[in-house]
Design an enzyme around this catalytic site. Sequence first.
Site, PDB file in Angstrom:
ATOM      1  N   LYS A 105       0.775  -1.618  -0.034  1.00 52.32           N
ATOM      2  CA  LYS A 105       0.240  -0.145   0.128  1.00 52.32           C
ATOM      3  C   LYS A 105       0.702   1.311   0.089  1.00 52.32           C
ATOM      4  O   LYS A 105       0.685   1.651  -0.568  1.00 52.32           O
ATOM      5  CB  LYS A 105      -1.314  -0.211   1.089  1.00 52.32           C
ATOM      6  CG  LYS A 105      -1.773   0.733   1.066  1.00 52.32           C
ATOM      7  CD  LYS A 105      -3.514   0.626   2.316  1.00 52.32           C
ATOM      8  CE  LYS A 105      -2.588   0.852   3.565  1.00 52.32           C
ATOM      9  NZ  LYS A 105      -2.567   2.467   4.239  1.00 52.32           N
ATOM     10  N   ARG A 164       2.878   5.883  -3.455  1.00 52.88           N
ATOM     11  CA  ARG A 164       4.281   6.830  -3.640  1.00 52.88           C
ATOM     12  C   ARG A 164       4.118   6.599  -5.174  1.00 52.88           C
ATOM     13  O   ARG A 164       4.389   7.198  -6.017  1.00 52.88           O
ATOM     14  CB  ARG A 164       5.711   6.524  -3.150  1.00 52.88           C
ATOM     15  CG  ARG A 164       5.121   6.586  -2.110  1.00 52.88           C
ATOM     16  CD  ARG A 164       6.066   5.872   0.090  1.00 52.88           C
ATOM     17  NE  ARG A 164       5.978   6.640   0.671  1.00 52.88           N
ATOM     18  CZ  ARG A 164       5.741   6.565   1.442  1.00 52.88           C
ATOM     19  NH1 ARG A 164       4.468   5.291   1.635  1.00 52.88           N
ATOM     20  NH2 ARG A 164       5.618   7.073   2.680  1.00 52.88           N
ATOM     21  N   GLY A 204      -4.898   7.967   4.353  1.00 48.37           N
ATOM     22  CA  GLY A 204      -3.927   8.558   5.586  1.00 48.37           C
ATOM     23  C   GLY A 204      -2.578   9.016   4.567  1.00 48.37           C
ATOM     24  O   GLY A 204      -2.577  10.164   4.948  1.00 48.37           O
ATOM     25  N   ASP A 231       2.807  -0.523  11.569  1.00 54.30           N
ATOM     26  CA  ASP A 231       0.918  -1.148  11.368  1.00 54.30           C
ATOM     27  C   ASP A 231       0.446  -2.764  11.859  1.00 54.30           C
ATOM     28  O   ASP A 231      -0.402  -2.840  11.631  1.00 54.30           O
ATOM     29  CB  ASP A 231       0.996  -0.963   9.977  1.00 54.30           C
ATOM     30  CG  ASP A 231       0.551   0.337   9.379  1.00 54.30           C
ATOM     31  OD1 ASP A 231       0.941   1.489  10.659  1.00 54.30           O
ATOM     32  OD2 ASP A 231       1.619   1.176   8.324  1.00 54.30           O
ATOM     33  N   LYS A 250      -3.895   6.105  14.230  1.00 52.30           N
ATOM     34  CA  LYS A 250      -3.929   5.697  13.842  1.00 52.30           C
ATOM     35  C   LYS A 250      -5.220   5.971  12.520  1.00 52.30           C
ATOM     36  O   LYS A 250      -6.516   6.388  12.782  1.00 52.30           O
ATOM     37  CB  LYS A 250      -3.321   4.438  13.032  1.00 52.30           C
ATOM     38  CG  LYS A 250      -2.355   3.827  14.558  1.00 52.30           C
ATOM     39  CD  LYS A 250      -1.106   4.753  12.549  1.00 52.30           C
ATOM     40  CE  LYS A 250       0.454   4.446  12.851  1.00 52.30           C
ATOM     41  NZ  LYS A 250       0.976   5.403  11.476  1.00 52.30           N
TER      42      LYS A 250
HETATM   43  C1  S3P Z   1       3.377   4.837   6.265  1.00 51.30           C
HETATM   44  C2  S3P Z   1       3.221   5.660   7.451  1.00 51.30           C
HETATM   45  C3  S3P Z   1       3.286   5.057   8.720  1.00 51.30           C
HETATM   46  C4  S3P Z   1       1.889   4.189   8.453  1.00 51.30           C
HETATM   47  C5  S3P Z   1       1.003   4.440   7.405  1.00 51.30           C
HETATM   48  C6  S3P Z   1       1.650   4.191   6.351  1.00 51.30           C
HETATM   49  C7  S3P Z   1       3.715   5.405   5.242  1.00 51.30           C
HETATM   50  O1  S3P Z   1       2.690   6.292   9.502  1.00 51.30           O
HETATM   51  O2  S3P Z   1       1.336   3.968   9.505  1.00 51.30           O
HETATM   52  O3  S3P Z   1       0.120   2.864   7.542  1.00 51.30           O
HETATM   53  O4  S3P Z   1       3.151   4.815   4.056  1.00 51.30           O
HETATM   54  O5  S3P Z   1       4.197   6.039   4.873  1.00 51.30           O
HETATM   55  P1  S3P Z   1       3.003   7.516   9.762  1.00 51.30           P
HETATM   56  O6  S3P Z   1       4.024   7.559   8.842  1.00 51.30           O
HETATM   57  O7  S3P Z   1       2.498   8.299  10.694  1.00 51.30           O
HETATM   58  O8  S3P Z   1       4.350   6.780  10.923  1.00 51.30           O
END
Ligand code: S3P
Length: 449
Positions: free
Chosen positions: A22, A27, A97, A327, A354
């Site tokens: 994911k 990205r 997110g 995660d 989260k």
């Molecule tokens: C992610 C970074 C993590 C992770 C999220 C995916 C990413 O979050 O928990 O599921 O793809 O950069 P944080 O950067 O807030 O720790």
Amino acid sequence: MLLVSRPIKRGLHGQVQVPGDKSISHRAAMLASFAHGRSCVYGWLQAADTQATLAACEQLGATVQWRGDEQSPVLQIDGCGGRFTNTDVRLDLGNAGTGVRLLLGLLAGQHCRIELCGDASLSRRPMGRILRPLLQMGAQFATADGVPVDHEQEYRLPLVSLGPGNEPLRGIEYRMPIASAQVQAAVLLAGMQADGVTTVIQPGECRDHSERMLRHFGANIERLDASTLQIRQAPLQAADVVVPADISSASFLLAAATLQPGSDVRLPGIGVNPSRNGILRVLQRMGAEVEQGSVSTAAEPVCDLRARAARLHGIDIPEQWVPNCIDEFPIIMAMAALAEGTTRVRGAAELRVKESDRLAVMSEALSRLGVVLEEYDDGVDVIGLAAADGELQGGRVDAHGDHRIAMSMAVLGMRAAAPVEIANAEEIATSYPQFVAQMNQLGADLQWQ
Ligand code: S3P
């Protein structure tokens, strides 16, 4: 709808192809959409979160087409050449997110008026951590009712990105207060559009997918030491990307195979990037039997994994491991519930912001199944049932719309004394739409009711 996971008597057996990573898929969609030229992405995750990011990129002006066939679809993206063409749109990122936080960084350098919103869960999550460095670089944002965003307060969606104003973005030195790959990525994506040098200093290791992929697309990025990255302005050039299978999704299958006596499960092509594979270290220290094949490294290290049933024991998880498997804590807590002895986690307050408050929601769900635990502000002690020869009870739990909690509880249902019914589990589709089918293919008994 409820997801019901019934106890099973046999072990899990077979091989499944876990869907694409994911983090890397978000990205790939963004960098290809921003670059000059045509990129092809192989193994891209087709799930609600990444589809939301891709739809946003299309709305901003990238041209997206699917090639290949049903078995091996190829995502083809014609990028905008460093400047998004649609400058006044509203993007709905749903539950994603990573999608919204990275887009905030990318949009910071664009002369656009872009409104960003999301679902109820995403609208509760803090965005100040992303906005603060971008404001320092000269980007401007407003709330949905037009109030300019400042450095002082916490902000949540909906937000409006207004770009850099009359001056170009300027490079900064940013010392991140938390080890967050999303914050790091947002600053780098703005930094590659800024005048001068942007330096990001991270307090601990976080996943380095952005650095790897930016380099792959020709960005001028340099790693100075373990904690410091520097980026300078440079155009991105189209590149082909192969997305490995997602280790976070794989962790549910590894845990299920480990917990279910008699299991033997093979998972080919899993991404095992060392900044992201903490779950393998946790599994090993708890006594799991996970075998790794030889690692092949293109842009990302990948290998086959094989998990067999094993008896687990509780461990103290070192704080410095936390960002590396951030995660995976829902499934780690689930495994801890069936281990012998206590598993302790500290320094994990990030779990509270989260997709749900994962410390609270997991503690509540595990307690309902008879697990004894103690919740702390920044962690939890889970007392494994195996120590007391205890049995995991069945019953109804609530995943609160958090995909990883739903999947963790589904794994536990296989070992419970009676079915586990999981409410608000539909969000599994945000990261792993094939979860129920693939688990059942291995021998689980999961059903939507
Ligand atoms: C992610 C970074 C993590 C992770 C999220 C995916 C990413 O979050 O928990 O599921 O793809 O950069 P944080 O950067 O807030 O720790």
